[in-house]
Design an enzyme around this catalytic site. Sequence first.
Site, PDB file in Angstrom:
ATOM      1  N   ARG A 105     -13.724   8.876   6.233  1.00 53.66           N
ATOM      2  CA  ARG A 105     -14.113   9.109   7.625  1.00 53.66           C
ATOM      3  C   ARG A 105     -14.713  10.510   7.747  1.00 53.66           C
ATOM      4  NH1 ARG A 105      -8.760   7.035  10.855  1.00 53.66           N
ATOM      5  NH2 ARG A 105      -8.575   4.994   9.850  1.00 53.66           N
TER       6      ARG A 105
ATOM      7  N   TYR B 105       1.189 -10.432   2.632  1.00 51.54           N
ATOM      8  CA  TYR B 105       1.576  -9.198   3.308  1.00 51.54           C
ATOM      9  C   TYR B 105       1.043  -9.237   4.735  1.00 51.54           C
ATOM     10  CZ  TYR B 105       2.429  -4.464   4.622  1.00 51.54           C
ATOM     11  OH  TYR B 105       2.887  -3.370   5.298  1.00 51.54           O
TER      12      TYR B 105
ATOM     13  N   ARG C  47       6.732  -6.176  -5.535  1.00 51.01           N
ATOM     14  CA  ARG C  47       7.117  -4.799  -5.826  1.00 51.01           C
ATOM     15  C   ARG C  47       8.314  -4.477  -4.946  1.00 51.01           C
ATOM     16  NH1 ARG C  47       6.551  -1.915  -9.919  1.00 51.01           N
ATOM     17  NH2 ARG C  47       6.203   0.052  -8.844  1.00 51.01           N
TER      18      ARG C  47
ATOM     19  N   ARG D 255     -11.777  -1.322  -0.947  1.00 52.56           N
ATOM     20  CA  ARG D 255     -12.454  -0.231  -0.267  1.00 52.56           C
ATOM     21  C   ARG D 255     -11.464   0.919  -0.057  1.00 52.56           C
ATOM     22  NH1 ARG D 255     -11.306  -1.083   5.344  1.00 52.56           N
ATOM     23  NH2 ARG D 255     -13.127   0.081   6.050  1.00 52.56           N
TER      24      ARG D 255
ATOM     25  N   GLU E 257      11.194   7.458  -0.697  1.00 52.49           N
ATOM     26  CA  GLU E 257      10.869   6.091  -1.116  1.00 52.49           C
ATOM     27  C   GLU E 257      10.441   6.078  -2.582  1.00 52.49           C
ATOM     28  OE1 GLU E 257       8.150   4.065   1.464  1.00 52.49           O
ATOM     29  OE2 GLU E 257       9.232   4.670   3.283  1.00 52.49           O
TER      30      GLU E 257
ATOM     31  N   ARG F 188       6.814   8.993  -0.964  1.00 55.69           N
ATOM     32  CA  ARG F 188       6.748   9.695   0.315  1.00 55.69           C
ATOM     33  C   ARG F 188       8.139   9.999   0.839  1.00 55.69           C
ATOM     34  NH1 ARG F 188       4.480   5.152   4.650  1.00 55.69           N
ATOM     35  NH2 ARG F 188       6.141   3.624   4.390  1.00 55.69           N
TER      36      ARG F 188
ATOM     37  N   ASP G 154       1.136  -7.196   8.620  1.00 57.61           N
ATOM     38  CA  ASP G 154       1.579  -6.168   9.557  1.00 57.61           C
ATOM     39  C   ASP G 154       2.349  -6.859  10.685  1.00 57.61           C
ATOM     40  OD1 ASP G 154       0.533  -3.911   8.283  1.00 57.61           O
ATOM     41  OD2 ASP G 154      -1.452  -4.245   9.141  1.00 57.61           O
TER      42      ASP G 154
END
Length: 369
Positions: free
Chosen positions: A176, A348, A249, A172, A300, A280, A350
């Site tokens: 917004r 992964y 990665r 997805r 990066e 970025r 958070d």
Amino acid sequence: MKHYDYLIVGAGLYGAVFAHEMNKNGKNCLVIDKRDHIAGNIYCEEVEGINVHKYGAHIFHTSDKEIWEYINQFAEFNNYINSPVAVYKDELYNLPFNMNTFSKMFNIKTPAEAKAKIQAEIEELGITEPKNLEEQALSLVGTSVYEKLVKGYTEKQWGRDCKDLPAFIIKRLPLRFTYDNNYFNDRFQGIPVGGYTKIVEKMLEGSDVILGVDYFDFCKEYPRVWDKVVYTGALDRFYYYQYGVLEYRAVRFETEKLDMDNYQGNAVVNYTEREVPYTRIIEHKHFEYGKQPTTVISREYPSEWKLGEEPYYPVNDEKNERVAQKYRTLAAKEENVIFGGRLGEYRYYDMDKVIKEALNAVKKEQSNS
């Protein structure tokens, strides 16, 4: 060497939370790490009074009130809201994709106009069954958003053309239709005042810590001086790669100090063109509203990962998941080893999820003892 209840491999967030909780319960913990510092990838290094996120930007965010209150024991958090901007050629857009983005991109004002523009682009393409990531993204956001803000950035992240990436990578792409630049939907977010390293220092109080040592070398030198191992290193390495090497990665950081007080006016600026080699630029002082006369930025550069290099992002495609599941099956049978964290579980996470997983492991240990 004295005997320990737990040898904790990795002084990152998972290992530090586990050590802290076990110390409170009267257990002896020895924490080792192959790096020469604690805190893993959330390590912050102070440069000219600026807390530099050495391994990339880490913004704490969660909707779990219990986890938010837990982490706030160890630091005061500021009210930083992540609102990145994206540079495409000579154009500047707000992220995440919201009405500020669409109003500039399409020269419109209302959500209805934005929805109509995007829907018209999607319908014109007529993609019913996306065969690759490019078609999947186009079917979700249309041509304009994809070409300017998704395509180049994604190709840099993965090191290959979007047509050559599987569709399932992007499930997805949230659109917004409000004028809100807050990147996260989570109720709680912020940056610890003084950086993350101090949090881990407090968590590790009461534990013995040895840095700059490899777990496998350590085991040969000091066998059987602990009852259990908490392992947050690479899952496949623990089993000597018997089912093959799990892929990641990698990211390379170019950090420099600049003799100016403000380089880009925002903590996070993405560069979405494929031709710009970095994804970025982070300007670290803006995470803590710094007023220093100098600034520090980090570019990066995503890169292919080779065995022996620092792993960052698990490549959770079908091939790697099949291999990982074989290792996880072995890990589940271990009676005296607890596997945790991003590398130890090949997932992964958070930061809030890392803390949650570590606390769950502690509860499980307590219930078994």
